[in-house]
Design a protein around this motif. Sequence first.
Motif, PDB file in Angstrom:
ATOM      1  N   MET A   1      41.898  39.853  44.184  1.00 41.77           N
ATOM      2  CA  MET A   1      42.204  39.655  45.594  1.00 41.77           C
ATOM      3  C   MET A   1      43.392  40.506  46.031  1.00 41.77           C
ATOM      4  SD  MET A   1      41.874  38.338  48.512  1.00 41.77           S
ATOM      5  CE  MET A   1      42.923  38.193  49.939  1.00 41.77           C
ATOM      6  N   PHE A  71      38.887  35.067  47.851  1.00 42.20           N
ATOM      7  CA  PHE A  71      38.939  34.548  49.212  1.00 42.20           C
ATOM      8  C   PHE A  71      37.606  33.854  49.439  1.00 42.20           C
ATOM      9  CE2 PHE A  71      37.722  39.003  49.019  1.00 42.20           C
ATOM     10  CZ  PHE A  71      36.458  38.994  49.584  1.00 42.20           C
ATOM     11  N   PHE A  98      40.257  38.203  56.527  1.00 42.94           N
ATOM     12  CA  PHE A  98      40.090  37.364  55.346  1.00 42.94           C
ATOM     13  C   PHE A  98      40.376  35.913  55.721  1.00 42.94           C
ATOM     14  CE2 PHE A  98      41.264  41.502  53.676  1.00 42.94           C
ATOM     15  CZ  PHE A  98      40.512  41.643  52.519  1.00 42.94           C
ATOM     16  N   ILE A 101      42.236  31.956  51.607  1.00 44.95           N
ATOM     17  CA  ILE A 101      42.998  32.521  50.497  1.00 44.95           C
ATOM     18  C   ILE A 101      43.893  31.436  49.899  1.00 44.95           C
ATOM     19  CG2 ILE A 101      44.682  34.264  49.799  1.00 44.95           C
ATOM     20  CD1 ILE A 101      43.786  35.913  52.233  1.00 44.95           C
ATOM     21  N   ALA A 106      45.563  33.480  44.238  1.00 41.79           N
ATOM     22  CA  ALA A 106      45.341  34.885  44.579  1.00 41.79           C
ATOM     23  C   ALA A 106      46.574  35.751  44.382  1.00 41.79           C
ATOM     24  CB  ALA A 106      44.856  34.997  46.024  1.00 41.79           C
ATOM     25  N   ALA A 118      42.780  26.779  49.578  1.00 42.13           N
ATOM     26  CA  ALA A 118      42.466  27.963  50.401  1.00 42.13           C
ATOM     27  C   ALA A 118      42.972  27.763  51.819  1.00 42.13           C
ATOM     28  CB  ALA A 118      40.959  28.208  50.388  1.00 42.13           C
ATOM     29  N   GLY A 121      45.170  33.042  55.538  1.00 38.86           N
ATOM     30  CA  GLY A 121      44.267  34.069  56.054  1.00 38.86           C
ATOM     31  C   GLY A 121      45.015  35.365  56.296  1.00 38.86           C
TER      32      GLY A 121
END
Length: 292
Positions: A1, A71, A98, A101, A106, A118, A121
């Motif tokens: 990533m 992602f 994206f 993340i 990452a 996650a 972005g």
Amino acid sequence: MRRVVMTLGLVLPVAVQAQPVMDRETCRTGWQAVNVAMGQAARFQTIEPKVTDDGWCRIDRSVADLRDDDFSELVWRATGVAGAIEESGFPESLEARFAGIDLIEAFKMDLPPERTGAMAGLNVMAERDPETLDFAIRAMAFDFGELGAATFSLVGGGIDLSGLKRMQITVGGLRIREAALSLDTTPDLSRALSAGLAGQEQLALMREVVRVLPDDTVSDESRAALVAFLEAAPAQDATLELRATSEAGLGMIQLAGGGMKLEESVSDKDVKDAAALLLSGVRIEATWAPRD
């Protein structure tokens, strides 16, 4: 990533007005060319992006083996993709978004366990002009969720980004005319960024550089804002706005010369000489607003 973001965000030059409509073949060849050049794993190189109804290339878990350190979704579009592939250069415009993340997985950021997930972005908008050789990263915007946000932009010219050989020939003409950073941070994000970008020695050197910046480069107010920001590291809960401009453009000779002086020694005189060379003709404006 991390390598995908660095390639798309830092060197690929979106002209909003262009609004390209992508087709499946352009999505496929463009994506695969980038990942082959980066030496990415086969699971990235062989991805076949989808094309959305409004003409974006889309990569998500329905078409790719995306893992926690990648992602969850990427949409992108560009112009000049075929020429960029043929000449090993950069497209004339790129927009990439994206989502999903995980900052810990990452980017290996040192964050509390409750920040796992996650949550972040990244949006990138950039362009280049093949005629004038001007280029711009209009925005490289990180959304860190509750942790904060950061946006970087850069405007320059003088280098032909259309192909690798042309870049090598024209790199000496590179000029950076404007750069800006907006950072809205919280203590958790500040500690993670400080650990990843600079240790105590680096922070001390940065404070010394700010202290000896020429008066015609930075006002007393901006110098005080930068010193306060660095002294608060690594636990800022604040907003930093930073803008640097150069009418003539900051060139390769300045960048290389200033860096070499700092590599030779870090005495007060060397730091001052390096700052004077590196920032000749550059004006810096900064504000720092801590939250109560």
